[in-house]
Design an enzyme around this catalytic site. Structure first.
Site, PDB file in Angstrom:
ATOM      1  N   ASP A  41     -14.402  -1.264 -11.679  1.00  8.98           N
ATOM      2  CA  ASP A  41     -15.738  -0.839 -12.086  1.00  8.98           C
ATOM      3  C   ASP A  41     -15.661   0.252 -13.154  1.00  8.98           C
ATOM      4  OD1 ASP A  41     -14.671   1.068 -10.421  1.00  8.98           O
ATOM      5  OD2 ASP A  41     -16.529   1.483  -9.350  1.00  8.98           O
ATOM      6  N   GLU A  89     -15.962  -3.230  -3.050  1.00 10.69           N
ATOM      7  CA  GLU A  89     -16.851  -4.024  -3.898  1.00 10.69           C
ATOM      8  C   GLU A  89     -18.119  -4.418  -3.150  1.00 10.69           C
ATOM      9  OE1 GLU A  89     -16.446  -8.102  -6.617  1.00 10.69           O
ATOM     10  OE2 GLU A  89     -14.864  -7.490  -5.228  1.00 10.69           O
ATOM     11  N   GLU A 107       0.851  -1.190   0.000  1.00 10.55           N
ATOM     12  CA  GLU A 107       0.000   0.000   0.000  1.00 10.55           C
ATOM     13  C   GLU A 107       0.884   1.237   0.000  1.00 10.55           C
ATOM     14  OE1 GLU A 107      -2.836   1.846  -0.781  1.00 10.55           O
ATOM     15  OE2 GLU A 107      -3.812   0.112   0.133  1.00 10.55           O
ATOM     16  N   ASP A 162      -6.949   3.132  -8.831  1.00  7.86           N
ATOM     17  CA  ASP A 162      -7.243   4.428  -9.439  1.00  7.86           C
ATOM     18  C   ASP A 162      -7.149   4.248 -10.955  1.00  7.86           C
ATOM     19  OD1 ASP A 162      -7.256   7.050 -10.408  1.00  7.86           O
ATOM     20  OD2 ASP A 162      -6.182   7.811  -8.671  1.00  7.86           O
TER      21      ASP A 162
END
Length: 212
Positions: A152, A193, A68, A116
């Site tokens: 998405d 999600e 991360e 992103d």
């Protein structure tokens, strides 16, 4: 305020048995970190950790590392792990563009979940499936290339299909609507999600790509 948040995140992570502080020093020897020679998978951007935690629970014979960008983004994940015992899970802080500074020919699968999308065309080289990232991934795969992506964002997904194809990946599975796919593709859900699926009916795009 931002300094306080980062200071708190650093302290929290450094107290966690799941956090590897000097991760670069473990390049070529992650098997020693886990104490076994089981396959190692990486999730880029685990966020709050629902996906990587569940994957570690379901697959005790595999090791998982979440990378991360900022310490603060791992705080919810570390808090979730407080009461769990998952010796096959580790977390590190680092930039995905430097992923080959952390691993070298040690990784079996790369998971990229809802990154992103960098929708502006001037930022396409920041997309995690851009060629400059794929070149980095080449250096960390143990043998065969294996990448699984969920998003998405239709534009990012189309870009990823094209980029991976041009880089000689083949597609084992592709879904344009994962949650309604008749094949019932098994996929652990992320925090995003899970929340997204309750409030929005837009499709989740999924691909599993490989190069042998």
């Amino acid at each position: 305020m931002r300094y306080i948040e980062y200071d708190y995140a650093d302290k929290l992570l450094n107290r966690s048995k799941y956090y590897v502080k000097d991760a670069k020093s473990n390049i070529r020897k992650w098997n020693l970190v886990f104490g076994n020679n089981n396959p190692i998978d990486v999730e880029i951007g685990p966020g709050r950790g629902a996906f990587i935690i569940e994957m570690a629970k379901e697959n005790p014979d595999r090791n998982f590392v979440g990378i991360e960008l900022y310490p603060s983004q791992l705080v919810p994940c570390v808090n979730e792990l407080n009461d769990l015992d998952l010796p096959n899970l580790r977390l590190i802080v680092g930039d995905a563009i430097d992923i080959d500074d952390y691993f070298f020919k040690e990784i079996d699968t790369i998971y990229i979940n809802f990154p992103d999308p960098w929708p502006n065309k001037t930022n396409t080289n920041r997309r995690l499936t851009h060629e400059r990232f794929l070149q980095k991934y080449d250096k960390i795969y143990k043998k065969n290339k294996h990448l699984i992506l969920k998003t998405d964002n239709k534009i990012f997904f189309a870009f990823s299909l094209e980029s991976l194809s041009e880089y000689w990946y083949s597609f084992k599975r592709v879904s344009l609507d994962l949650h309604n796919d008749e094949r019932n593709i098994k996929s652990v859900m992320t925090n995003y999600e899970n929340e997204y699926s309750k409030t929005d009916n837009r499709p989740i795009y999924y691909l599993e790509a490989e190069y042998k």
